[in-house]
Motif scaffolding. Structure first.
Motif, PDB file in Angstrom:
ATOM      1  N   THR A   1       0.834  -1.210   0.000  1.00 52.58           N
ATOM      2  CA  THR A   1       0.000   0.000   0.000  1.00 52.58           C
ATOM      3  C   THR A   1       0.864   1.254   0.000  1.00 52.58           C
ATOM      4  N   LEU A   2       1.914   1.213   0.782  1.00 52.32           N
ATOM      5  CA  LEU A   2       2.849   2.338   0.874  1.00 52.32           C
ATOM      6  C   LEU A   2       3.525   2.580  -0.473  1.00 52.32           C
ATOM      7  N   ALA A   3       3.948   1.507  -1.117  1.00 52.57           N
ATOM      8  CA  ALA A   3       4.636   1.617  -2.410  1.00 52.57           C
ATOM      9  C   ALA A   3       3.726   2.227  -3.476  1.00 52.57           C
ATOM     10  N   ILE A   4       2.481   1.810  -3.478  1.00 49.14           N
ATOM     11  CA  ILE A   4       1.521   2.364  -4.445  1.00 49.14           C
ATOM     12  C   ILE A   4       1.355   3.870  -4.213  1.00 49.14           C
TER      13      ILE A   4
ATOM     14  N   ALA B   1       2.678   9.471  -5.849  1.00 50.99           N
ATOM     15  CA  ALA B   1       3.234  10.771  -5.447  1.00 50.99           C
ATOM     16  C   ALA B   1       4.306  11.251  -6.417  1.00 50.99           C
ATOM     17  N   VAL B   2       5.215  10.363  -6.779  1.00 48.18           N
ATOM     18  CA  VAL B   2       6.307  10.760  -7.681  1.00 48.18           C
ATOM     19  C   VAL B   2       5.767  11.062  -9.076  1.00 48.18           C
TER      20      VAL B   2
ATOM     21  N   ILE C   1       9.050  15.507  -2.029  1.00 52.56           N
ATOM     22  CA  ILE C   1       9.062  14.823  -0.730  1.00 52.56           C
ATOM     23  C   ILE C   1       7.738  15.067  -0.007  1.00 52.56           C
ATOM     24  N   ALA C   2       7.201  16.274  -0.184  1.00 53.56           N
ATOM     25  CA  ALA C   2       5.901  16.588   0.415  1.00 53.56           C
ATOM     26  C   ALA C   2       4.820  15.660  -0.120  1.00 53.56           C
ATOM     27  N   MET C   3       4.873  15.389  -1.408  1.00 53.05           N
ATOM     28  CA  MET C   3       3.893  14.487  -2.014  1.00 53.05           C
ATOM     29  C   MET C   3       4.077  13.052  -1.520  1.00 53.05           C
ATOM     30  N   VAL C   4       5.331  12.650  -1.391  1.00 55.87           N
ATOM     31  CA  VAL C   4       5.627  11.301  -0.890  1.00 55.87           C
ATOM     32  C   VAL C   4       5.127  11.146   0.544  1.00 55.87           C
TER      33      VAL C   4
END
Length: 491
Positions: free
Chosen positions: A376-379, A384-385, A465-468
């Protein structure tokens, strides 16, 4: 030794995808210099070995220290002691965080020195200290996390109205960067150490998470305040990438080693000093346990040094060149797709992600599987990127167009998602933006922004980074809702 081999095999599986993808890109749509590719491959070896040793060190060194310290602070049952401990630990751990120095250095570079590195580090560390203290008070006095986050992000949104768009990106990026490989394991362990003393096991489980999230808001607030009370003229900058001309493949690795050893030593020193003081005054661990923790700290030091050397010497320059090469292609869809893929695979190699996902599995007694959280985190990070790449391609698309609805949705979800997942989600936001993101993906983004016509390397190069840090808040709370609906009861 079997534990080390287990971690090594786990890390190889995680680092291999990004290595393979970069090599494939080199032979297909983004031809890169051979020396860059070779250094990248050597860097991957450093990362695999370093991350394996680091994770072992965290298990037997950093985590026990944090848990013992958390228990000691909670046992005092004195508000002023909790606050003082939070301020002290927050400031000195943050000021020594390697990720924060990486980001601050990038800010100084692209702003041509208008924003000095040391200023960002000090300002962010003050914010982390204040909010870490508040986070500890929350755990001790059972303040609901979702209510506190609502208040904190309301303050952030109000401050954002008076913050320049350059500083908006930098402030949110600082929040993600400060919760890195050194800070996160310690804060997580500290949180568990305090929470575990609670008689209510359900409350203990939920309060084991959320401290990283609260602390990271401090960075946003203080950087915004710095901009509001000490406004800077519109920042101008560009990417003056220093290409390493060394004939030796190992030259860059050797040149990086010195300052990285110093940085990691400084990062560990506050933890070591605090541990020795607490050992003398409070812990009084047996000699065998004391030696085990010291051994863990040595492993942590060696592992993080190797990891950061691999990232800085092998990955960072290649990231910039890769972003620049893809930005020059006629078909701009490539950079969005590659951004998505790189985001997904990069998160697998983040040190703190391992620590968090294992802790989630431990605290929930296996109910929440680390593989599910990791997927889930990877998705979320991949999305984000790719959205960050889209922002570079479309000048009219600004960072706040993502952050405002994103955080409103994330905060809204805190009221309906299982409370355990609220803490997990908001902690994951900070954890996701570790050294791999702060170096390789940040360099990739800035390489693209520096090359793309119409893009601004400060406004568009930062903010990734904010998006991540944002997307996991949403994806993991949605995961929590799925768990809730499947089990028909709150986790």
């Amino acid at each position: 030794m079997s534990v080390l081999w287990s971690k090594l095999s786990e890390v190889i599986v995680s680092v291999l995808p990004i290595t393979v993808i970069v090599v494939i890109l080199n032979f297909t749509i983004a031809s890169l210099d051979l020396s860059l590719i070779l250094r990248f491959l050597i860097g991957a070896v450093f990362i695999i070995i370093g991350l394996s040793i680091f994770l072992l060190g965290v298990d037997i060194g950093i985590t026990p220290i944090g848990r013992h310290m958390g228990k000691t602070i909670a046992k005092t049952n004195k508000l002023y002691m909790v606050i003082v401990a939070g301020l002290f630990l927050g400031f000195f751990i943050s000021i020594a965080e390697p990720d924060l120095h990486i980001l601050a250095g990038q800010v100084e570079l692209v702003t041509s020195g208008n924003i000095p590195q040391f200023l960002i580090v000090i300002v962010v560390s003050i914010g982390i200290a204040v909010l870490l203290a508040l986070g500890l008070v929350r755990i001790v006095y059972n303040i609901p996390l979702f209510k506190l986050l609502t208040i904190l992000y309301s303050i952030v949104f109000i401050l954002a109205l008076f913050t320049s768009r350059e500083f908006l990106a930098i402030s949110f990026d600082a929040s993600g960067a400060t919760t890195g490989a050194m800070t996160v394991p310690f804060i997580l362990a500290l949180s568990v150490g305090i929470s575990v003393l609670k008689k209510d096991s359900k409350a203990s489980e939920k309060d084991s998470f959320g401290l990283v999230a609260i602390a990271s808001v401090g960075a946003i607030v203080t950087v915004m305040l710095m901009n509001i009370f000490s406004p800077t003229d519109e920042l101008q900058g560009g990417m003056e990438q220093e290409h390493n001309e060394s004939d030796s493949l190992f030259g860059p690795f050797l040149s990086e080693a010195g300052h990285i050893i110093q940085e990691v030593f400084l990062a560990l020193t506050p933890i070591i000093v605090i541990f020795l003081i607490f050992q003398k005054v409070s812990f009084k661990l047996s000699k065998s346990n004391f030696r085990k923790i010291i051994t863990g700290l040595v492993f942590t030091f060696i592992g993080l040094v190797l990891f950061l050397i691999g990232v800085n010497a092998g990955f960072m320059e290649l990231g910039t060149e890769l972003g620049s090469s893809l930005a020059m292609l006629d078909n701009k869809a490539y950079i969005v797709i590659v951004g998505l893929i790189l985001g997904i695979v990069t998160i697998l190699a983040e040190p703190a992600v391992y620590v968090l996902t294992h802790q989630i599995e431990d605290v929930t007694s296996g109910y929440v599987k680390r593989r599910v959280v990791l997927t889930t985190l990877a998705i979320g990070v991949g999305i984000a990127v790719s959205l960050s790449m889209l922002r570079i391609l479309i000048p009219e698309l600004q960072l706040w167009h993502y952050l405002l609805p994103g955080y409103l949705l994330a905060i809204g979800l805190t009221y309906i998602a299982p409370k355990l997942f609220v803490g997990i989600a908001f902690d994951s936001g900070g954890v996701a933006s570790g050294p791999m993101t702060a170096t390789f993906i940040l360099a990739f983004t800035q390489g693209a922004a520096g090359t793309m016509e119409g893009a601004d390397v400060i406004v568009d190069g930062f903010g990734m980074i904010a998006m991540v840090a944002l997307t996991p808040l949403i994806t993991l709370q949605i995961l929590g809702l799925i768990f809730k609906f499947k089990s028909k009861k709150e986790v």
